[in-house]
Design a protein around this motif. Structure first.
Motif, PDB file in Angstrom:
ATOM      1  N   ARG A 191      85.898  70.183  38.854  1.00 33.20           N
ATOM      2  CA  ARG A 191      85.832  71.096  37.691  1.00 33.20           C
ATOM      3  C   ARG A 191      85.460  70.326  36.428  1.00 33.20           C
ATOM      4  O   ARG A 191      84.636  70.776  35.636  1.00 33.20           O
ATOM      5  N   ASP A 192      86.076  69.166  36.227  1.00 35.76           N
ATOM      6  CA  ASP A 192      85.780  68.351  35.058  1.00 35.76           C
ATOM      7  C   ASP A 192      84.321  67.895  35.053  1.00 35.76           C
ATOM      8  O   ASP A 192      83.681  67.869  34.009  1.00 35.76           O
ATOM      9  N   LYS A 239      81.821  69.402  36.463  1.00 34.95           N
ATOM     10  CA  LYS A 239      80.952  70.574  36.286  1.00 34.95           C
ATOM     11  C   LYS A 239      80.843  70.929  34.799  1.00 34.95           C
ATOM     12  O   LYS A 239      79.782  71.333  34.344  1.00 34.95           O
ATOM     13  N   ASN A 240      81.927  70.774  34.074  1.00 35.20           N
ATOM     14  CA  ASN A 240      81.929  71.107  32.652  1.00 35.20           C
ATOM     15  C   ASN A 240      81.405  69.937  31.921  1.00 35.20           C
ATOM     16  O   ASN A 240      80.769  69.715  31.111  1.00 35.20           O
TER      17      ASN A 240
END
Length: 45
Positions: free
Chosen positions: A41-42, A44-45
């Motif tokens: 997630r990190d 991807k952002n």
């Protein structure tokens, strides 16, 4: 990339630290999966 390495190392440490029972292995695997999900997630952002 460094953050992913740190998370993987922490997950490996948790896995080896609490593998006294099958339930411990399951919890450690779940924690490692959560760490990988968070890193993804990190990234991807």
């Amino acid at each position: 990339m460094r953050k992913l390495f740190v998370l993987a190392a922490a997950a490996a440490l948790l896995t080896t630290a609490a593998c006294n029972t099958i339930a411990g292995v399951g919890k450690d695997t779940q924690a490692a999966g959560s760490a990988v999900e968070g890193a993804a997630r990190d990234a991807k952002n």
